[in-house]
Design a protein around this motif. Structure first.
Motif, mmCIF file in Angstrom:
data_model
loop_
_atom_site.group_PDB
_atom_site.id
_atom_site.type_symbol
_atom_site.label_atom_id
_atom_site.label_comp_id
_atom_site.label_asym_id
_atom_site.label_seq_id
_atom_site.Cartn_x
_atom_site.Cartn_y
_atom_site.Cartn_z
ATOM 1 N N ARG A 198 -55.225 -71.147 1.395
ATOM 2 C CA ARG A 198 -55.304 -72.366 0.598
ATOM 3 C C ARG A 198 -54.851 -72.134 -0.849
ATOM 4 O O ARG A 198 -54.128 -72.929 -1.440
ATOM 5 C CB ARG A 198 -56.739 -72.898 0.603
ATOM 6 C CG ARG A 198 -57.183 -73.445 1.954
ATOM 7 C CD ARG A 198 -58.558 -74.036 1.868
ATOM 8 N NE ARG A 198 -58.993 -74.558 3.161
ATOM 9 C CZ ARG A 198 -60.102 -74.195 3.779
ATOM 10 N NH1 ARG A 198 -60.893 -73.293 3.219
ATOM 11 N NH2 ARG A 198 -60.435 -74.719 4.932
ATOM 12 N N LEU A 199 -55.337 -71.032 -1.429
ATOM 13 C CA LEU A 199 -55.085 -70.808 -2.853
ATOM 14 C C LEU A 199 -53.668 -70.338 -3.133
ATOM 15 O O LEU A 199 -53.093 -70.687 -4.173
ATOM 16 C CB LEU A 199 -56.088 -69.789 -3.398
ATOM 17 C CG LEU A 199 -57.553 -70.229 -3.444
ATOM 18 C CD1 LEU A 199 -58.415 -69.128 -4.045
ATOM 19 C CD2 LEU A 199 -57.693 -71.499 -4.273
ATOM 20 N N LEU A 200 -53.096 -69.516 -2.245
ATOM 21 C CA LEU A 200 -51.795 -68.930 -2.543
ATOM 22 C C LEU A 200 -50.702 -69.992 -2.690
ATOM 23 O O LEU A 200 -50.029 -70.044 -3.736
ATOM 24 C CB LEU A 200 -51.430 -67.899 -1.477
ATOM 25 C CG LEU A 200 -50.168 -67.084 -1.754
ATOM 26 C CD1 LEU A 200 -50.341 -66.269 -3.034
ATOM 27 C CD2 LEU A 200 -49.850 -66.148 -0.585
ATOM 28 N N PRO A 201 -50.494 -70.872 -1.729
ATOM 29 C CA PRO A 201 -49.431 -71.881 -1.928
ATOM 30 C C PRO A 201 -49.789 -72.901 -3.006
ATOM 31 O O PRO A 201 -48.935 -73.300 -3.811
ATOM 32 C CB PRO A 201 -49.306 -72.547 -0.545
ATOM 33 C CG PRO A 201 -50.611 -72.287 0.129
ATOM 34 C CD PRO A 201 -51.110 -70.979 -0.382
ATOM 35 N N ALA A 202 -51.087 -73.315 -3.033
ATOM 36 C CA ALA A 202 -51.477 -74.324 -4.031
ATOM 37 C C ALA A 202 -51.371 -73.766 -5.440
ATOM 38 O O ALA A 202 -50.838 -74.418 -6.358
ATOM 39 C CB ALA A 202 -52.906 -74.800 -3.744
ATOM 40 N N GLY A 203 -51.870 -72.558 -5.647
ATOM 41 C CA GLY A 203 -51.813 -71.955 -6.983
ATOM 42 C C GLY A 203 -50.393 -71.700 -7.419
ATOM 43 O O GLY A 203 -50.032 -71.926 -8.578
ATOM 44 N N THR A 204 -49.547 -71.226 -6.485
ATOM 45 C CA THR A 204 -48.146 -70.949 -6.834
ATOM 46 C C THR A 204 -47.413 -72.233 -7.209
ATOM 47 O O THR A 204 -46.722 -72.303 -8.238
ATOM 48 C CB THR A 204 -47.442 -70.268 -5.647
ATOM 49 O OG1 THR A 204 -48.135 -69.069 -5.306
ATOM 50 C CG2 THR A 204 -45.996 -69.942 -5.998
ATOM 51 N N LEU A 205 -47.594 -73.259 -6.382
ATOM 52 C CA LEU A 205 -46.895 -74.520 -6.642
ATOM 53 C C LEU A 205 -47.380 -75.163 -7.942
ATOM 54 O O LEU A 205 -46.573 -75.627 -8.772
ATOM 55 C CB LEU A 205 -47.106 -75.475 -5.464
ATOM 56 C CG LEU A 205 -46.423 -76.841 -5.581
ATOM 57 C CD1 LEU A 205 -44.905 -76.674 -5.705
ATOM 58 C CD2 LEU A 205 -46.770 -77.710 -4.378
ATOM 59 N N LEU A 206 -48.717 -75.174 -8.153
ATOM 60 C CA LEU A 206 -49.260 -75.801 -9.356
ATOM 61 C C LEU A 206 -48.821 -75.062 -10.613
ATOM 62 O O LEU A 206 -48.470 -75.661 -11.635
ATOM 63 C CB LEU A 206 -50.788 -75.850 -9.263
ATOM 64 C CG LEU A 206 -51.503 -76.546 -10.421
ATOM 65 C CD1 LEU A 206 -51.049 -78.000 -10.553
ATOM 66 C CD2 LEU A 206 -53.009 -76.473 -10.239
ATOM 67 N N THR A 207 -48.811 -73.740 -10.538
ATOM 68 C CA THR A 207 -48.399 -72.940 -11.695
ATOM 69 C C THR A 207 -46.944 -73.212 -12.056
ATOM 70 O O THR A 207 -46.588 -73.362 -13.236
ATOM 71 C CB THR A 207 -48.618 -71.452 -11.410
ATOM 72 O OG1 THR A 207 -49.990 -71.236 -11.075
ATOM 73 C CG2 THR A 207 -48.248 -70.604 -12.615
ATOM 74 N N LEU A 208 -46.085 -73.292 -11.039
ATOM 75 C CA LEU A 208 -44.669 -73.552 -11.300
ATOM 76 C C LEU A 208 -44.466 -74.940 -11.895
ATOM 77 O O LEU A 208 -43.679 -75.128 -12.844
ATOM 78 C CB LEU A 208 -43.870 -73.408 -10.006
ATOM 79 C CG LEU A 208 -43.755 -71.986 -9.433
ATOM 80 C CD1 LEU A 208 -43.030 -72.007 -8.092
ATOM 81 C CD2 LEU A 208 -43.014 -71.064 -10.406
ATOM 82 N N LEU A 209 -45.186 -75.911 -11.343
ATOM 83 C CA LEU A 209 -45.033 -77.274 -11.861
ATOM 84 C C LEU A 209 -45.549 -77.383 -13.294
ATOM 85 O O LEU A 209 -44.913 -78.020 -14.162
ATOM 86 C CB LEU A 209 -45.779 -78.255 -10.953
ATOM 87 C CG LEU A 209 -45.171 -78.473 -9.569
ATOM 88 C CD1 LEU A 209 -46.057 -79.394 -8.734
ATOM 89 C CD2 LEU A 209 -43.769 -79.038 -9.685
#
Length: 740
Positions: A198-209
């Motif tokens: 849950r955290l890996l894709p969500a954190g990566t995407l949110l950080t990039l955005l």
């Protein structure tokens, strides 16, 4: 990754700028970089083959040689080896320094990714992470249009296709060993895996955005860097909090499911008809079910902890404790037997089976086991062992060698009597000799073929007499019995039986048979001599007397007188006596049997018997082999004579059936009537020599005689001789046969 490299190479070959960079107005990939990317993809695709080493080293060398050109300020001629570069004046065709470093890392990570050593595989994954980080940093730099120092600038640019290739290659290295590293965590079926997914894709995407938004805001609205960092941190924190909440909900659901499972397990344990126990991670008992308490007669509190061990027999206590402790430390299943005190004070044997328990995340939580009262089984096993011991003692003290052979005839067991009987110790026979190896060389091939024919049909055999060549070369004789042992599916497991030394009996039987044979031969010779004297002398003289009487009768003037009639009667009597003596001569010695064979002789004898005795005989014959030896045809002929004489004398009927036929290996004869019958067993034990003579004649040639008769139900006499036995096993009446 492979198709990306092929696409770029096509762009370089045909000078299509869009395929070289994938992004307009961005630096394109170099030919060597595309080749290295292709080799790296082939290494991942062929990671389970030896060619992996070649591809990995090639990727590393391309990067290392290019980096050496920068360091040594020399041109090794590899930059435009594949395709000429016309887009750059400085270092045409040469990939950047950081691209070279990326391929060096990729090559080094590919080389040991399938190593047998855990440390090398871990080193491969670390290098893969560094490679992926380099590719990801380049992609982010391109995306944000932020020239990170020395990553995006002339002659040190990492192009978008190259960055994608390095990132994909790094991911492939991680998935080369999916049961280890971050991939194992990512796919784990537990709370940690769920949180990471849950955290890996969500954190990566949110950080990039957030990063992109903050950079855009800094450019247009001139935000301060501190406010930008705070905003990014707030977004990342919100992502973490959301992941934690979702994970907590999932953990609660798993906990409820685990509690329900434990509750169901406890209910099943209480209702189970066997004793069940559980232990925790401290090796102490945490639960026993009702059957356990009913067996011991103690309370739950008394059995928990180490209280259950108080009921173990003192002689078994230490062994039981050692087995449990060793299996507990190794997290291994165990099985042990020990004596446990029952509620009435009797110690009973218990079979205890224990297995380690693990929760859903794979953590060890203790052991669970079952106990079964096997006292009755132990007593039966003890009785069986004592019985086997007594049997072995008797077997060793007898003159009988007990044996077992596998389906190929190899000895798997022989008793120690083999040393006295055969001269071989058991260890010289078991696993080294086949049953036919103890047979003399002469006839061994036929003996082997006969026995394997029996094994193939899975038939038992009884009292088979065969020769045995002992270790010192002597020839002895053994009487062998054997039965097949079958598996549950009907296939042959082995043969078991015994071999009794009957050398003395065999020699005595041979001597007796030799004497009987000589007596019968002498009898036949005497019959032949008497038959010839009767035929050549007495019959001729009687015939001459009849002729002279006829001459005298004719010379009497009045042949019709009383004297003439009496002389005529004397001539007729002389003629009848001549015929009877001639028939007696033929019975004593049949010349037709000697010159025309058993079929013609038997048919002629039946015809003459009908004429002299006034009876009817239904004679049938077929498939009788021509040229049957006289030593086989003569016993059959004598049986026919004796059987018909007895039938005509005692049956009380005047109609008989005679059948003579061949059937491959033997010739058979039956004489049947529907008369008074008799008690065959009493007749065999009587003082008469007729049946005994028939049996002895056939026995000497390896034949059989069977008599089926009951009072008022008729009689059937059946004789059989083998004219082409093909081996020892086929002409002994006591050998294997479907007759039982």
């Amino acid at each position: 990754m492979f198709f990306l490299a092929v696409l770029v190479l096509l762009g370089l070959a045909f000078d299509v700028r869009g395929l070289q960079s994938l992004i307009p107005e961005e630096a394109g990939i170099k030919a060597n970089s595309a080749v290295a990317m292709m080799l790296g993809s082939l290494a991942l695709l062929r990671r389970n083959h030896r060619i992996l080493t070649f591809f990995s080293i090639a990727v590393f060398l391309i990067g290392a040689l290019t980096l050496s050109e920068y360091s040594l300020h020399r041109n090794f001629g590899i930059d435009e080896f594949f395709i000429r570069d016309t887009n750059y004046i400085f270092y045409p065709g040469r990939m950047s320094q950081y691209t070279s470093i990326g391929y060096m890392l990729l090559g080094l990570s590919l080389l040991p990714m399938n190593s047998r050593h855990h440390v090398l595989r871990q080193f491969s994954r670390v290098l893969g992470i560094l490679t992926g980080a380099l590719g990801a940093l380049a992609i982010v730099s391109h995306g944000y249009d932020t020239h990170v120092p020395n990553l995006i600038r002339p002659h040190s640019n990492v192009s978008v296709p190259t960055a994608l290739g390095l990132l994909i290659g790094a991911i492939g290295v991680q998935y080369a060993t999916p049961s280890e590293g971050i991939v194992r965590l990512l796919h784990a079926d537990n709370a940690g895996g769920a949180m990471l997914r849950r955290l890996l894709p969500a954190g990566t995407l949110l950080t990039l955005l957030l990063g992109y938004a903050v950079r855009d805001a800094q450019i247009h609205y001139r935000w301060e860097s501190g406010f930008s960092l705070a905003l990014v941190g707030l977004g990342v924190g919100a992502c973490l909090i959301g992941g934690i909440v979702l994970t907590a909900v999932d953990l609660e659901r798993q906990d409820l499911s685990r509690r329900e499972s434990v509750s169901l397990s406890m209910m099943a344990a209480k209702a189970a008809p066997v004793m069940i126990w559980m232990s925790g991670t401290d090796k102490l008992c945490t639960y026993v079910n009702k059957p356990w308490l009913d067996f011991t007669g103690r309370s739950m509190d008394s059995e928990l902890g180490s209280g259950w061990a108080e009921g173990v027999h003192p002689e078994d206590s230490q062994r039981c404790f050692d087995t449990f402790t060793q299996s507990f430390d190794r997290r291994e299943e165990f099985q042990m037997e020990y004596r446990l005190r029952r509620y009435d004070g009797e110690y009973r044997w218990v079979l205890d089976l224990g297995v380690p328990r693990f929760d859903q995340d794979g953590s060890f939580v203790g052991f669970v086991g079952i106990g079964v009262d096997v006292t009755d089984r132990k007593r039966v096993e003890q009785t069986l062992r004592e019985s086997e011991a007594r049997f072995l003692d008797l077997a060793e003290q007898s003159r009988t060698t007990h044996w077992e052979v596998d389906p190929q005839g190899l000895f798997t067991y022989v008793s120690h009597v083999s040393q006295a009987s055969w001269g071989y110790r058991p260890e010289e026979v078991v696993g080294r000799m086949h049953f036919y190896d103890i047979h003399p060389e002469e006839g061994r091939t036929a003996f082997k073929a006969d026995v394997f024919a029996v094994i193939e049909r899975k038939l038992p055999f009884l009292d088979v007499i065969h020769a045995v060549e002992t270790k010192d070369g002597r020839i002895s004789w053994g009487s062998v019995n054997g039965i097949p042992i079958l598996n549950a599916d009907g296939t042959l497991r082995c043969y078991r039986g015994s071999c009794t030394d009957v050398t003395e009996r065999k020699l005595a039987e041979d001597a007796l048979s030799d004497m009987s044979r000589k007596l019968i031969e002498a009898h036949e010779q005497e019959r032949t001599r008497i038959a010839r004297e009767l035929h050549d002398d007495i019959v001729q003289r009687l015939a001459f007397l009849a002729v002279q009487l006829d001459v005298v009768r004719r010379n009497i003037p009045d042949s019709g007188s009383e004297i003439g009639r009496r002389i005529g009667d004397l001539r007729n009597q002389a003629t009848d006596i001549t015929t009877d003596v001639q028939s007696l001569s033929h019975e004593l010695h049949s010349s037709k049997l000697e010159y025309l064979g058993i079929e013609v002789a038997a048919k002629n004898f039946c015809k003459e018997f009908c004429e002299h005795q006034g009876v009817e005989i239904d004679f049938q014959s077929y498939d009788v082999p021509a040229g049957l030896p006289s030593d086989l045809s003569l016993p059959l002929f004598r049986v026919l004579q004796e059987a018909l004489r007895n039938a005509a004398k005692h049956s009380g009927v005047n109609s008989f059936e005679v059948k003579l036929w061949g059937s491959g290996q033997d010739v058979q004869l039956t004489v049947k009537d529907h008369g008074a019958g008799f008690d065959s067993e009493a007749a065999t034990k009587g003082t008469g020599l007729g049946l005994t003579s028939m049996q002895e004649r056939l026995r000497l040639v390896g034949g059989e005689l069977s008599i089926i008769s009951q009072p008022m139900r008729g009689t059937t006499i059946h004789a059989r001789v083998c004219h082409n036995s093909g081996g020892l096993w086929r002409n002994d009446s006591r050998l294997i046969s479907e007759r039982g």
